[in-house]
Design a protein around this motif. Structure first.
Motif, short mmCIF file in Angstrom:
data_model
loop_
_atom_site.label_atom_id
_atom_site.label_comp_id
_atom_site.label_asym_id
_atom_site.label_seq_id
_atom_site.Cartn_x
_atom_site.Cartn_y
_atom_site.Cartn_z
N SER A 229 -11.58 24.20 17.71
CA SER A 229 -11.51 23.39 16.49
C SER A 229 -10.85 24.14 15.33
O SER A 229 -10.38 23.52 14.39
CB SER A 229 -12.92 22.97 16.07
N ASP A 230 -10.79 25.48 15.41
CA ASP A 230 -10.17 26.20 14.30
C ASP A 230 -8.86 26.87 14.75
O ASP A 230 -8.46 27.90 14.22
CB ASP A 230 -11.14 27.25 13.73
N GLN A 231 -8.20 26.27 15.72
CA GLN A 231 -6.96 26.84 16.27
C GLN A 231 -5.88 26.93 15.20
O GLN A 231 -5.73 26.03 14.38
CB GLN A 231 -6.49 26.00 17.45
N VAL A 232 -5.13 28.04 15.25
CA VAL A 232 -4.09 28.29 14.25
C VAL A 232 -2.68 28.10 14.85
O VAL A 232 -1.78 27.62 14.19
CB VAL A 232 -4.24 29.72 13.68
N LYS A 233 -2.54 28.48 16.10
CA LYS A 233 -1.21 28.54 16.71
C LYS A 233 -1.17 27.67 17.95
O LYS A 233 -2.05 27.75 18.80
CB LYS A 233 -1.02 30.00 17.17
N TYR A 234 -0.14 26.82 18.05
CA TYR A 234 0.01 25.98 19.23
C TYR A 234 1.25 26.44 19.98
O TYR A 234 2.36 26.33 19.47
CB TYR A 234 0.09 24.51 18.83
N LEU A 235 1.04 27.01 21.16
CA LEU A 235 2.14 27.60 21.92
C LEU A 235 2.40 26.79 23.17
O LEU A 235 1.47 26.42 23.88
CB LEU A 235 1.79 29.05 22.32
N LEU B 25 4.13 26.52 16.79
CA LEU B 25 3.73 25.60 15.72
C LEU B 25 2.43 26.15 15.15
O LEU B 25 1.51 26.48 15.90
CB LEU B 25 3.49 24.20 16.28
N PHE B 26 2.37 26.29 13.84
CA PHE B 26 1.17 26.82 13.18
C PHE B 26 0.45 25.74 12.41
O PHE B 26 1.09 24.86 11.82
CB PHE B 26 1.54 27.92 12.18
N ARG B 27 -0.85 25.81 12.38
CA ARG B 27 -1.64 25.03 11.42
C ARG B 27 -1.89 25.99 10.25
O ARG B 27 -2.48 27.07 10.43
CB ARG B 27 -2.96 24.58 12.07
N ALA B 28 -1.48 25.59 9.06
CA ALA B 28 -1.55 26.46 7.87
C ALA B 28 -2.95 26.40 7.25
O ALA B 28 -3.10 25.95 6.11
CB ALA B 28 -0.46 26.07 6.87
N ARG B 29 -3.92 26.86 8.01
CA ARG B 29 -5.31 26.70 7.54
C ARG B 29 -5.59 27.46 6.24
O ARG B 29 -6.29 26.97 5.36
CB ARG B 29 -6.29 27.15 8.62
N ARG B 30 -5.04 28.68 6.11
CA ARG B 30 -5.30 29.44 4.88
C ARG B 30 -4.56 28.84 3.68
O ARG B 30 -5.04 28.87 2.57
CB ARG B 30 -4.95 30.92 5.08
N LEU B 31 -3.38 28.28 3.93
CA LEU B 31 -2.67 27.60 2.84
C LEU B 31 -3.44 26.37 2.40
O LEU B 31 -3.57 26.09 1.20
CB LEU B 31 -1.25 27.22 3.28
N GLU B 32 -3.97 25.61 3.36
CA GLU B 32 -4.78 24.43 3.02
C GLU B 32 -5.94 24.84 2.12
O GLU B 32 -6.24 24.18 1.11
CB GLU B 32 -5.34 23.76 4.29
N LEU C 158 11.45 18.21 19.40
CA LEU C 158 10.87 17.80 20.69
C LEU C 158 9.69 18.70 21.05
O LEU C 158 8.64 18.22 21.50
CB LEU C 158 11.94 17.84 21.78
N GLU C 159 9.86 20.01 20.81
CA GLU C 159 8.74 20.92 21.06
C GLU C 159 7.58 20.59 20.12
O GLU C 159 6.42 20.54 20.54
CB GLU C 159 9.17 22.38 20.81
N ALA C 160 7.91 20.35 18.84
CA ALA C 160 6.86 20.06 17.85
C ALA C 160 6.06 18.83 18.23
O ALA C 160 4.85 18.77 18.01
CB ALA C 160 7.48 19.91 16.46
N MET C 161 6.74 17.83 18.83
CA MET C 161 6.03 16.62 19.26
C MET C 161 4.94 16.96 20.27
O MET C 161 3.81 16.49 20.18
CB MET C 161 7.02 15.65 19.92
N GLU C 162 5.30 17.79 21.25
CA GLU C 162 4.32 18.18 22.27
C GLU C 162 3.21 19.02 21.65
O GLU C 162 2.04 18.92 22.02
CB GLU C 162 5.00 19.00 23.36
N GLN C 163 3.58 19.88 20.70
CA GLN C 163 2.59 20.77 20.08
C GLN C 163 1.62 19.99 19.19
O GLN C 163 0.44 20.30 19.13
CB GLN C 163 3.31 21.89 19.30
N MET C 164 2.15 18.97 18.49
CA MET C 164 1.26 18.13 17.68
C MET C 164 0.28 17.38 18.59
O MET C 164 -0.87 17.17 18.22
CB MET C 164 2.07 17.12 16.84
N GLU C 165 0.78 17.03 19.76
CA GLU C 165 -0.10 16.37 20.73
C GLU C 165 -1.22 17.31 21.16
O GLU C 165 -2.38 16.91 21.27
CB GLU C 165 0.72 15.93 21.94
N MET C 166 -0.85 18.59 21.39
CA MET C 166 -1.88 19.60 21.73
C MET C 166 -2.92 19.68 20.62
O MET C 166 -4.11 19.89 20.87
CB MET C 166 -1.24 20.99 21.89
N ALA C 167 -2.44 19.55 19.37
CA ALA C 167 -3.35 19.64 18.22
C ALA C 167 -4.14 18.34 18.04
O ALA C 167 -5.08 18.29 17.24
CB ALA C 167 -2.55 19.95 16.95
N GLY C 168 -3.75 17.32 18.78
CA GLY C 168 -4.49 16.05 18.74
C GLY C 168 -4.23 15.23 17.48
O GLY C 168 -5.05 14.41 17.09
#
Ligand SMILES: *Cc1c(COP(=O)(O)O)cnc(C)c1O
Length: 454
Positions: free
Chosen positions: A2-8, A83-90, A244-254
């Motif tokens: 739930s606190d994942q930062v990086k989607y590879l 693809l990063f989730r910018a949790r610290r920026l948020e 195209l990569e970002a689409m798959e990575q956003m899917e990983m992030a749900g």
């Protein structure tokens, strides 16, 4: 997690085809015109400049264009990019928005440019080309093509805008380390360069002039082709690998993005991240908003005219319909060298004309402020160009805070700023100013548009 930062993505999930937005747009792109006849040009007219395979990619209407296996092999050196989730920026912004960024600074040249340099060098080699000539502003494109040329055994010659040639010795050194020849433009090596130097021998140069020099050299020798690092359809096509990569990575992030933000110089990294998502929207998917961010000192999308214009100063290129400030327009000096082009990719302009994107412009001090906020939270120093996208994303996140909405924001962090630290030094020293373009200069450049302008 739930606190994942990086989607590879695993290397095996590297896209096998680029995505072509032309297949999904409600209206076709206006034709490219011959400047002499005013008639549409055909593939053969472009053959002196480009290998045929790239010309076919330029005009294809197929939705998917296969990525050649040797190109995928090189892509694997740094792709799929994270693809990063910018949790610290948020947290730093105290926003309910979810901010994601695709990071293209992991490429060997430090930006998204190798995504197209590699297939361009590959197709040139496959077509028996000995040498590719090109232009570069800050050196991002020149160093990317130099790298790709060294990998495939093609000689690279780069006309580098003179003021950057003098101010940015590191990217010049990078090009030379890869074995490329780098010439300050305007130069005495071409008619275009000599004509300009005859009027002003200390001319600082411009991208439009450097393009003229490179096109002139390429058109004159049979074993030499030209390459462009942005603007053209095939360049935008190559950059879709990142979306195209970002689409798959956003899917990983749900999650799926509500807003996508990119900076626009010639439009290629913006198209790269945004077009695959726009295609899905046009085929009946999400309702994503696209935001193109450009510098206030060179605002082609927000202040330019949508008209036929030349891609270069000496008027050696065909005419393309795009948002343009006029081919003789010279922007004031500012630090995002990659955003100093007078025009915008015809395909991005067309998408804007169809009302499918929003454009806005920012001054540079605010962009550097945003870049510093980002660097302090996420640790990565963005390229000055990328700071425009960072500011666009932060402004959207702050809007979400005001409206109490937890929208999903995706932006492209198109490059790192390690070779641009002089810009940060100037910013920290309070030496940056928010320049505007000169209204009289713009009026004159627009008045000089060719007669079939609209
Ligand atoms: C070249 C460059 C740009 C501008 O080009 P686009 O075609 O608009 O992407 C932006 N950012 C970086 C880091 C660049 O090198």
């Amino acid at each position: 997690m739930s606190d994942q930062v990086k989607y590879l993505l695993d290397e095996s999930r590297l896209p096998k085809a680029w995505y072509n937005i032309a297949a999904d747009l409600p209206k076709p792109l206006p034709a490219v015109l011959h400047p002499g006849t005013g008639k549409p040009i055909g593939p053969a007219d472009l053959e002196p400049l480009f290998p045929m395979e790239l010309i076919l990619q330029e005009v294809t209407q197929e939705r998917e264009v296969p990525i050649p296996e040797p190109v995928r092999e090189v892509y694997r050196q740094w792709r799929p990019s994270p693809l990063f989730r910018a949790r610290r920026l948020e947290k730093a912004l105290d926003t309910p928005a979810h901010i994601y960024y695709k990071y293209e600074g992991v490429s060997p040249a430090g930006s998204h440019k190798p995504n197209t340099a590699v297939p361009q060098a590959f197709e040139s080699k496959r077509a028996g080309v000995r040498r590719i000539v090109t232009e570069t502003g800050a050196g991002q494109w020149g160093s990317s093509l130099a790298m790709a040329g060294s990998l495939f055994g093609v000689e690279i010659e780069v006309f580098m805008v003179r003021c950057s040639y003098n101010q940015k010795p590191y990217r010049r050194a990078l090009m030379e380390a890869y074995g490329a020849r780098c010439v300050a433009s305007p130069s005495m090596e071409t008619n275009s360069g000599r004509t300009i130097l005859a009027h002003r021998d200390d001319h600082p140069g411009s991208l439009g002039i450097a393009i003229s020099e490179a096109v002139e050299v390429a058109a004159q020798s049979a074993d030499t082709k030209y390459a462009l690092g942005s603007v053209l359809n095939h360049v935008l096509l190559h950059q879709t690998v990142l979306g195209l990569e970002a689409m798959e990575q956003m899917e990983m992030a749900g999650e799926g993005p509500d807003v996508i933000v990119g900076c626009t110089g010639g439009g290629s990294n913006f198209a790269g991240i945004a077009f695959p998502f726009l295609g899905a929207k046009l085929r009946g998917g999400s309702n994503v908003r696209l935001i193109a961010v450009e510098p206030a000192a060179c605002p082609s999308l927000t202040r330019g005219r949508y008209a036929y214009d030349f891609g270069d100063t000496a008027h050696l290129t065909p005419l393309v319909k795009m948002h343009t400030l006029g081919s003789t327009f010279t922007p004031p000096g500012f630090h995002a060298g990659g955003l100093r082009y007078h025009g915008m990719a015809p395909m991005v302009s067309h998408v804007a004309q169809l009302g499918l994107l929003e454009a806005r412009s920012y001054h540079q001090i605010g962009c550097f402020q945003a870049g510093i906020t980002f660097a302090k939270a996420e640790g990565i120093i963005p390229a000055p160009e990328a700071n425009h996208a960072v500011k666009g994303a932060i402004d959207e996140a702050l809007r979400c805070k005001e409206e109490g909405r937890s929208e999903v924001i995706l932006f492209n962090l198109c490059g790192h700023g390690h070779f641009d630290m002089q810009a940060y030094i100037d910013y920290q020293a309070g030496k940056l100013v928010d320049q505007d373009y000169d209204e009289a200069e713009l009026a004159m450049a627009l008045a000089g548009l060719p007669s079939m302008a609209d």
